[in-house]
Design a protein around this motif. Structure first.
Motif, PDB file in Angstrom:
ATOM      1  N   LEU A 123       3.739  -4.635   4.324  1.00  0.00           N
ATOM      2  CA  LEU A 123       4.130  -3.269   3.984  1.00  0.00           C
ATOM      3  C   LEU A 123       3.008  -2.262   4.237  1.00  0.00           C
ATOM      4  O   LEU A 123       3.226  -1.206   4.837  1.00  0.00           O
ATOM      5  N   GLY A 124       1.796  -2.602   3.784  1.00  0.00           N
ATOM      6  CA  GLY A 124       0.682  -1.675   3.954  1.00  0.00           C
ATOM      7  C   GLY A 124       0.359  -1.407   5.410  1.00  0.00           C
ATOM      8  O   GLY A 124       0.052  -0.274   5.799  1.00  0.00           O
ATOM      9  N   VAL A 125       0.449  -2.452   6.239  1.00  0.00           N
ATOM     10  CA  VAL A 125       0.165  -2.295   7.666  1.00  0.00           C
ATOM     11  C   VAL A 125       1.224  -1.410   8.323  1.00  0.00           C
ATOM     12  O   VAL A 125       0.907  -0.493   9.097  1.00  0.00           O
ATOM     13  N   VAL A 126       2.492  -1.666   8.006  1.00  0.00           N
ATOM     14  CA  VAL A 126       3.592  -0.897   8.595  1.00  0.00           C
ATOM     15  C   VAL A 126       3.531   0.558   8.149  1.00  0.00           C
ATOM     16  O   VAL A 126       3.668   1.481   8.962  1.00  0.00           O
ATOM     17  N   ALA A 127       3.325   0.780   6.846  1.00  0.00           N
ATOM     18  CA  ALA A 127       3.255   2.143   6.326  1.00  0.00           C
ATOM     19  C   ALA A 127       2.065   2.904   6.902  1.00  0.00           C
ATOM     20  O   ALA A 127       2.135   4.118   7.101  1.00  0.00           O
ATOM     21  N   GLY A 128       0.982   2.198   7.196  1.00  0.00           N
ATOM     22  CA  GLY A 128      -0.170   2.850   7.795  1.00  0.00           C
ATOM     23  C   GLY A 128       0.114   3.411   9.175  1.00  0.00           C
ATOM     24  O   GLY A 128      -0.570   4.319   9.644  1.00  0.00           O
ATOM     25  N   ILE A 129       1.142   2.884   9.832  1.00  0.00           N
ATOM     26  CA  ILE A 129       1.498   3.353  11.169  1.00  0.00           C
ATOM     27  C   ILE A 129       2.504   4.500  11.113  1.00  0.00           C
ATOM     28  O   ILE A 129       2.382   5.493  11.828  1.00  0.00           O
ATOM     29  N   THR A 130       3.501   4.382  10.221  1.00  0.00           N
ATOM     30  CA  THR A 130       4.604   5.345  10.270  1.00  0.00           C
ATOM     31  C   THR A 130       4.964   5.967   8.923  1.00  0.00           C
ATOM     32  O   THR A 130       5.874   6.768   8.840  1.00  0.00           O
ATOM     33  N   MET A 131       4.274   5.635   7.842  1.00  0.00           N
ATOM     34  CA  MET A 131       4.412   6.220   6.501  1.00  0.00           C
ATOM     35  C   MET A 131       5.871   6.366   6.065  1.00  0.00           C
ATOM     36  O   MET A 131       6.555   5.376   5.896  1.00  0.00           O
ATOM     37  N   ALA A 132       6.367   7.591   5.897  1.00  0.00           N
ATOM     38  CA  ALA A 132       7.681   7.797   5.287  1.00  0.00           C
ATOM     39  C   ALA A 132       8.819   7.197   6.104  1.00  0.00           C
ATOM     40  O   ALA A 132       9.917   6.971   5.575  1.00  0.00           O
ATOM     41  N   ALA A 133       8.595   6.926   7.381  1.00  0.00           N
ATOM     42  CA  ALA A 133       9.627   6.310   8.223  1.00  0.00           C
ATOM     43  C   ALA A 133       9.516   4.794   8.228  1.00  0.00           C
ATOM     44  O   ALA A 133      10.096   4.140   9.096  1.00  0.00           O
ATOM     45  N   THR A 134       8.808   4.242   7.259  1.00  0.00           N
ATOM     46  CA  THR A 134       8.678   2.789   7.150  1.00  0.00           C
ATOM     47  C   THR A 134      10.042   2.109   7.095  1.00  0.00           C
ATOM     48  O   THR A 134      10.255   1.043   7.685  1.00  0.00           O
ATOM     49  N   TRP A 135      10.965   2.713   6.374  1.00  0.00           N
ATOM     50  CA  TRP A 135      12.317   2.143   6.256  1.00  0.00           C
ATOM     51  C   TRP A 135      12.961   1.963   7.636  1.00  0.00           C
ATOM     52  O   TRP A 135      13.654   0.970   7.877  1.00  0.00           O
TER      53      TRP A 135
ATOM     54  N   VAL B 299      10.551   3.233  -1.775  1.00  0.00           N
ATOM     55  CA  VAL B 299       9.971   3.429  -3.100  1.00  0.00           C
ATOM     56  C   VAL B 299       8.449   3.516  -3.027  1.00  0.00           C
ATOM     57  O   VAL B 299       7.832   4.421  -3.602  1.00  0.00           O
ATOM     58  N   THR B 300       7.825   2.591  -2.314  1.00  0.00           N
ATOM     59  CA  THR B 300       6.362   2.559  -2.280  1.00  0.00           C
ATOM     60  C   THR B 300       5.793   3.782  -1.580  1.00  0.00           C
ATOM     61  O   THR B 300       4.809   4.381  -2.048  1.00  0.00           O
ATOM     62  N   VAL B 301       6.381   4.175  -0.469  1.00  0.00           N
ATOM     63  CA  VAL B 301       5.894   5.343   0.260  1.00  0.00           C
ATOM     64  C   VAL B 301       6.001   6.606  -0.589  1.00  0.00           C
ATOM     65  O   VAL B 301       5.129   7.486  -0.532  1.00  0.00           O
ATOM     66  N   ASN B 302       7.045   6.721  -1.399  1.00  0.00           N
ATOM     67  CA  ASN B 302       7.243   7.921  -2.200  1.00  0.00           C
ATOM     68  C   ASN B 302       6.465   7.909  -3.511  1.00  0.00           C
ATOM     69  O   ASN B 302       6.052   8.969  -3.989  1.00  0.00           O
ATOM     70  N   LEU B 303       6.244   6.737  -4.084  1.00  0.00           N
ATOM     71  CA  LEU B 303       5.560   6.669  -5.380  1.00  0.00           C
ATOM     72  C   LEU B 303       4.061   6.452  -5.269  1.00  0.00           C
ATOM     73  O   LEU B 303       3.321   6.798  -6.187  1.00  0.00           O
ATOM     74  N   ALA B 304       3.612   5.867  -4.181  1.00  0.00           N
ATOM     75  CA  ALA B 304       2.176   5.550  -4.073  1.00  0.00           C
ATOM     76  C   ALA B 304       1.607   5.923  -2.709  1.00  0.00           C
ATOM     77  O   ALA B 304       0.958   5.108  -2.053  1.00  0.00           O
ATOM     78  N   PRO B 305       1.811   7.177  -2.253  1.00  0.00           N
ATOM     79  CA  PRO B 305       1.279   7.561  -0.933  1.00  0.00           C
ATOM     80  C   PRO B 305      -0.240   7.528  -0.875  1.00  0.00           C
ATOM     81  O   PRO B 305      -0.819   7.150   0.148  1.00  0.00           O
ATOM     82  N   GLU B 306      -0.887   7.915  -1.995  1.00  0.00           N
ATOM     83  CA  GLU B 306      -2.353   7.884  -1.992  1.00  0.00           C
ATOM     84  C   GLU B 306      -2.869   6.450  -1.919  1.00  0.00           C
ATOM     85  O   GLU B 306      -3.859   6.164  -1.232  1.00  0.00           O
ATOM     86  N   ALA B 307      -2.190   5.541  -2.628  1.00  0.00           N
ATOM     87  CA  ALA B 307      -2.603   4.136  -2.594  1.00  0.00           C
ATOM     88  C   ALA B 307      -2.445   3.558  -1.198  1.00  0.00           C
ATOM     89  O   ALA B 307      -3.264   2.745  -0.752  1.00  0.00           O
ATOM     90  N   LEU B 308      -1.403   3.962  -0.479  1.00  0.00           N
ATOM     91  CA  LEU B 308      -1.206   3.479   0.896  1.00  0.00           C
ATOM     92  C   LEU B 308      -2.318   3.966   1.813  1.00  0.00           C
ATOM     93  O   LEU B 308      -2.616   3.332   2.821  1.00  0.00           O
ATOM     94  N   GLU B 309      -2.934   5.088   1.464  1.00  0.00           N
ATOM     95  CA  GLU B 309      -4.055   5.590   2.258  1.00  0.00           C
ATOM     96  C   GLU B 309      -5.363   4.904   1.886  1.00  0.00           C
ATOM     97  O   GLU B 309      -6.158   4.549   2.745  1.00  0.00           O
ATOM     98  N   SER B 310      -5.572   4.695   0.567  1.00  0.00           N
ATOM     99  CA  SER B 310      -6.866   4.182   0.106  1.00  0.00           C
ATOM    100  C   SER B 310      -6.947   2.656   0.083  1.00  0.00           C
ATOM    101  O   SER B 310      -7.967   2.081   0.460  1.00  0.00           O
ATOM    102  N   HIS B 311      -5.916   1.988  -0.408  1.00  0.00           N
ATOM    103  CA  HIS B 311      -5.904   0.520  -0.446  1.00  0.00           C
ATOM    104  C   HIS B 311      -4.482   0.039  -0.161  1.00  0.00           C
ATOM    105  O   HIS B 311      -3.768  -0.397  -1.078  1.00  0.00           O
ATOM    106  N   PRO B 312      -4.056   0.117   1.095  1.00  0.00           N
ATOM    107  CA  PRO B 312      -2.654  -0.148   1.459  1.00  0.00           C
ATOM    108  C   PRO B 312      -2.178  -1.562   1.163  1.00  0.00           C
ATOM    109  O   PRO B 312      -0.992  -1.775   0.935  1.00  0.00           O
ATOM    110  N   HIS B 313      -3.092  -2.533   1.160  1.00  0.00           N
ATOM    111  CA  HIS B 313      -2.670  -3.927   1.018  1.00  0.00           C
ATOM    112  C   HIS B 313      -2.085  -4.237  -0.350  1.00  0.00           C
ATOM    113  O   HIS B 313      -1.330  -5.201  -0.497  1.00  0.00           O
TER     114      HIS B 313
END
Length: 446
Positions: A28-40, A245-259
């Motif tokens: 999840l963290g790797v995928v969100a790091g590439i496309t964030m809100a469009a992870t779904w 859910v993760t992209v919307n609730l923890a966007p800062e965490a996905l930037e700082s510690h995505p794993h």
């Protein structure tokens, strides 16, 4: 296990167990790091290609007189043992990459639960990954495995936890979030979601393990067909829900510690109930359990898959004993050593990309084989064409992503791939090479 022990529910559990849990925590963290809100959208696209590959596997399985998976299909429809062996080796590398990915995530969540990030100036994460792999190697050497009933229960628990995470996360976002959900619609016209889909592909590979255990499945062709068509959409649903859910609730965490961003999202959604810390701990424990069981199950399956290749002379005898009772010990040890080394030195992005590349190649090849059989039986050409085209698109995008984000890993992958292909050709074409060398020697002695 006797013939026909596993019915539809157990088969669905096996397929979902290979996808749900370890995959989402790791990628999840790797995928969100590439496309964030469009992870779904990335998970949805990868799921479409996986369903088309699943259709291709089912079509080939129904037409074949032999029961098996990718290697059997190549032997049956191409009749080339070299290609069959190379497909098998590629799958084994994919399994190693998957286990390394799970071990990496296992260690990350262990640190998130309170283990120190470093000891004596050395990072803890690589050591924990290696120890986790070693523990499950020991379990497999002792012959421990999950029973069918226990597997159903464990998969059900993992699925329930992630669904609860998704539903409670949506409730929090709608009731307390204060802002509309972000779906990254603006990113859908870019290449980002496609690249992310390619990276996430490894999270959709567990269903194909069913094809290697058909002797234990009741009415295997129809049961596996149905299980594949149930398990992949369920996995897509869970991944999409958790991603939103993760992209919307923890966007800062996905930037700082995505794993370990899932932990932060769980903490946020439980905060209105005064259970923020409990939510984070529960999610982290679930992640440890899920990634650990994923290592164990994949190691078990990979070792038995390798045993089948040993029986067919598609692996050197030094790798293990094809006549061993259960998984060959040397095979389990070798897979464990390579996995441990990979998890210790690789980044999660590189490991995930490596594993996804392996499965993209194999699934694309099987889709192409099924497309070639479009005039046989009732094989529709559309799903295999989509599977092959999707894999063909994913592969160069994956390499480009590695080149852009981790150029050192990109060149390492190229070197390793070239070395592996060279070794494979030397092994599988050794008879031809020996004859050529003998002919050259005879000509030189005349």
């Amino acid at each position: 296990m006797s013939d026909g022990d596993l019915g539809l529910s157990a088969s669905v559990a096996i397929a979902l167990g290979g996808m749900i849990g370890g995959g989402i925590y790791a990628v999840l963290g790797v995928v969100a790091g590439i496309t964030m809100a469009a992870t779904w959208a990335a998970f949805l696209l990868a799921g479409v290609v996986a369903v088309c590959a699943g259709y291709s596997y089912n079509a080939l399985n129904a037409l074949s007189d032999q029961r098996g998976g990718s290697v059997t299909f190549v032997q049956c429809y191409v009749g080339n043992s070299t290609l069959a062996g190379m497909v098998g080796w590629t799958l084994l590398f994919g399994y190693v990459g998957s286990m390394a990915m799970y071990a990496f995530a296992f260690a990350e969540f262990s640190v998130a639960l309170g283990l120190p990030g470093s000891v004596a100036g050395l990072p803890t994460r690589p050591a924990v990954s290696v120890l986790a792999v070693a523990a499950f190697v020991a379990l497999n050497l002792l012959g421990a495995r999950t029973t069918g009933v226990a597997e159903n229960v464990l998969v059900g628990l993992k699925l329930a936890i992630l669904l609860a995470f998704g539903v409670l996360g949506l409730v929090y976002a709608l009731e307390y979030g204060g802002a509309p959900l972000e779906f990254g619609v603006g990113r859908l016209a870019t290449v980002g979601p496609i690249v992310a889909a390619a990276v996430s592909f490894v999270a959709f590979q567990g269903w194909q393990l069913l094809f290697y255990d058909q002797a234990s499945i009741e009415d295997p062709v129809e049961t596996i067909r149905t299980a594949v068509y149930i398990s992949i959409p369920v996995a897509v649903l869970v991944y999409v829900l958790v991603g939103v859910v993760t992209v919307n609730l923890a966007p800062e965490a996905l930037e700082s510690h995505p794993h370990v961003a899932l932990k932060d999202a769980a903490s946020t959604m439980m905060s209105p109930y005064g259970l923020a810390s409990a939510g984070a701990v529960a999610l982290s424990v679930s992640a440890l359990f899920s990634t650990g069981s994923a290592i164990n199950a994949t190691l078990f399956s990979a070792a038995h898959f390798a045993k089948g290749m040993l029986t067919d002379d598609l692996l050197p005898d030094d790798i293990g004993d094809a006549d061993a009772d259960g998984a060959p010990g040397r095979t389990v040890l070798l897979l464990g050593v390579v996995t441990a080394a990979f998890s210790a030195v690789g980044s999660l992005g590189a490991i995930t990309s490596f594993a996804s590349l392996s499965f993209i190649v194999v699934f694309g090849a099987m889709s192409y084989l099924a497309f070639r059989q479009r005039d046989a039986g009732e094989v529709s050409p559309l799903p295999p064409a989509v599977g092959a085209a999707g894999s063909a698109l994913f592969f160069p995008l994956m390499l480009f992503n590695l080149y852009e984000r981790e150029p050192n890993t990109f060149y390492t992958v190229l070197v390793v791939a070239a070395a592996v292909v060279a070794v494979e050709l030397l092994y599988f074409e050794r008879g031809y090479l020996e004859r050529e060398i003998e002919q050259i020697e005879r000509s030189a002695n005349r």
